[in-house]
Design an enzyme around this catalytic site. Structure first.
Site, PDB file in Angstrom:
ATOM      1  N   TRP A  36      -1.775   3.862  71.204  1.00 62.40           N
ATOM      2  CA  TRP A  36      -2.324   2.568  71.607  1.00 62.40           C
ATOM      3  C   TRP A  36      -1.223   1.564  71.946  1.00 62.40           C
ATOM      4  CZ3 TRP A  36      -3.396   5.157  67.109  1.00 62.40           C
ATOM      5  CH2 TRP A  36      -2.607   4.831  66.014  1.00 62.40           C
ATOM      6  N   ARG A  37       0.023   1.969  71.770  1.00 57.99           N
ATOM      7  CA  ARG A  37       1.113   1.034  72.045  1.00 57.99           C
ATOM      8  C   ARG A  37       1.286   0.882  73.558  1.00 57.99           C
ATOM      9  NH1 ARG A  37       5.929   1.670  68.316  1.00 57.99           N
ATOM     10  NH2 ARG A  37       4.861   0.068  67.150  1.00 57.99           N
ATOM     11  N   GLU A  49      -7.015  -1.093  66.111  1.00 53.04           N
ATOM     12  CA  GLU A  49      -6.765  -1.985  64.971  1.00 53.04           C
ATOM     13  C   GLU A  49      -7.868  -1.872  63.927  1.00 53.04           C
ATOM     14  OE1 GLU A  49      -4.047  -3.348  64.348  1.00 53.04           O
ATOM     15  OE2 GLU A  49      -3.085  -3.068  66.292  1.00 53.04           O
ATOM     16  N   LEU A  92     -12.757   9.262  58.379  1.00 57.91           N
ATOM     17  CA  LEU A  92     -11.744   8.203  58.413  1.00 57.91           C
ATOM     18  C   LEU A  92     -11.934   7.225  57.256  1.00 57.91           C
ATOM     19  CD1 LEU A  92      -9.381   7.347  60.180  1.00 57.91           C
ATOM     20  CD2 LEU A  92     -10.971   6.120  61.654  1.00 57.91           C
ATOM     21  N   GLY A  93     -13.132   7.197  56.673  1.00 60.69           N
ATOM     22  CA  GLY A  93     -13.400   6.293  55.553  1.00 60.69           C
ATOM     23  C   GLY A  93     -13.659   4.872  56.032  1.00 60.69           C
ATOM     24  N   CYS A 204      12.383  -1.566  57.433  1.00 67.78           N
ATOM     25  CA  CYS A 204      12.159  -2.433  56.265  1.00 67.78           C
ATOM     26  C   CYS A 204      10.974  -1.873  55.476  1.00 67.78           C
ATOM     27  CB  CYS A 204      11.897  -3.867  56.733  1.00 67.78           C
ATOM     28  SG  CYS A 204      11.995  -5.063  55.381  1.00 67.78           S
ATOM     29  N   CYS A 214      19.559  -2.390  59.886  1.00 67.79           N
ATOM     30  CA  CYS A 214      18.516  -3.345  60.261  1.00 67.79           C
ATOM     31  C   CYS A 214      19.052  -4.354  61.284  1.00 67.79           C
ATOM     32  CB  CYS A 214      18.021  -4.085  59.018  1.00 67.79           C
ATOM     33  SG  CYS A 214      16.816  -5.357  59.416  1.00 67.79           S
TER      34      CYS A 214
END
Ligand code: SF4
Length: 381
Positions: A36-37, A49, A92-93, A204, A214
């Site tokens: 989905w990116r 989402e 998927l719950g 992170c 980082c």
């Protein structure tokens, strides 16, 4: 907001510029490929989402592809029967999310002519769409400078700010959203939001953040103070509320069919199928208790009109739902009459089903675990 809560490096425009620039440069050098990116279709973003709430990327990916193959447009989803939507979501719950997504699709078709809206108010008016999902749709699909705060970003933000409030507290929520609002740039807000999520997912991380590699290490207050490993602070988890249930795997001797029931609307697992189940003790999240309480055989008779003889119990299974931890003990059983079943309180259907067709019905994950056991009971010998 004023006072101590609002002190922090994010009041400094130069700090904000450095974090934005460093994060974007790092993200643009390479990142994970997610289905989905880089997708600018707001419907697909909404689906991803809604699926990602409380679920990992790895778990969501196959469901995302299957779901969109089944419901390629918001109109397709809006028109689909709820059972089809639940079936596509099965496993998927968090089925409430599936129902909310379905309701959101209907609202988009009904109220917005089938076009996902871009305004914050209109998005937040959709079922299941809160501040985070609205921000994700607005920034990823419409490239609007909308902030987002979810599990990954809240961890990154808490560390960047060396924020020592407990995650989930109102003060922390407000403080981190304020920082996200300040950080999200006018230029490329979608990519920036993706970048901060990616940083949280890959660098992170909750344990042992990789500060040495980082891109924003020079801007990170937690690293400067050496407290990154103990942030963010978590509120002490509340122990789950225990409960006990029993269900009956009832075999009909003449044709080997198994008795299953479908739950009615308005309760947990509405429209789902299950083996007749009663609440025994403790928490009762699904509303299975009888008043006065009954044993399993009596409960099955109330639920289906079928009198049964219980055989041996099988090993119990445990499952979590909302704030509850339930132990469910299945029992093998045989019917004492050949009457057709009649759905009792809280049910809309009760049927004898062939074991090979059980999986065609939508069961909860606990129920799905029992399907092979119900089928095993039919094995001769
Ligand atoms: Fe996280 Fe370390 Fe980067 Fe700070 S320096 S944002 S703690 S990985």
């Amino acid at each position: 907001m004023t006072g101590d809560q609002d002190r922090g490096p994010d009041l400094d425009p130069a700090w904000l510029r450095r974090v934005r620039a460093d994060l974007r440069a790092w993200y643009d050098r390479g990142h994970r490929e997610l289905p989905w990116r880089d997708d600018r279709d707001p419907y697909r973003i909404l689906v991803s989402e809604m699926m990602l709430v409380q679920t990992t990327v790895a778990a969501v990916t196959p469901y995302f592809h299957r779901f969109l193959a089944r419901f390629p447009t918001v109109g397709d989803l809006a028109e689909a029967p709820e059972n089809d939507v639940l079936k596509a979501w099965e496993g998927l719950g968090y089925y409430r999310r599936a129902r909310q997504l379905h309701a959101a699709a209907k609202a988009i078709v009904h109220d917005h002519g089938g076009t996902v809206p871009s305004s914050l108010d209109a998005l937040q008016a959709l079922p299941g769409v809160g501040r985070y999902i609205a921000g994700a749709v607005r920034s990823f699909a419409f490239d609007l400078p909308a902030p987002i705060v979810e599990a990954n970003t809240q961890r990154v933000l808490a560390r960047l700010l060396a924020w020592e409030g407990a995650i989930g507290s109102p003060a922390t929520t407000e403080r981190l959203w304020r920082a996200a609002e300040r950080l999200v740039p006018e230029e490329g807000p979608g990519a920036f939001n993706q970048a901060i999520m990616e940083l949280g997912a890959t660098v992170c991380t909750p344990k042992l953040p990789s500060c040495l590699v980082c891109p924003v290490a020079g801007e990170c207050l937690a690293r400067e103070r050496g407290i990154q490993d103990r942030l963010p602070l978590k509120a002490a988890p509340k122990p789950p509320l225990p409960g006990a249930e029993a269900c009956a795997l009832i075999r009909r001797p003449d044709d080997g069919r198994v008795l299953i029931v479908q739950r009615g609307p308005g309760r947990l697992w509405a429209d789902f199928w299950e083996f007749p189940t009663v609440h025994l003790t403790g928490a009762d999240p699904a509303g299975r208790a009888f008043d006065p309480p009954v044993d399993l055989a009596t409960g099955v008779e109330h639920l289906t009109g079928i009198r049964i003889s219980l055989l041996d119990p099988l090993p119990p299974i445990t499952y979590s739902v909302t704030k509850h931890r339930i132990t469910l003990t299945p029992y093998r059983a045989v019917p004492l009459s050949s009457d057709p079943p009649v759905p009792g309180p809280g049910l809309v259907q009760a049927i004898w089903e062939a074991p090979e067709f059980l999986s065609r019905h939508t069961f909860s994950s606990a129920g799905r675990k029992l399907i092979p056991k119900a089928a095993e009971l039919l094995t001769p010998g």
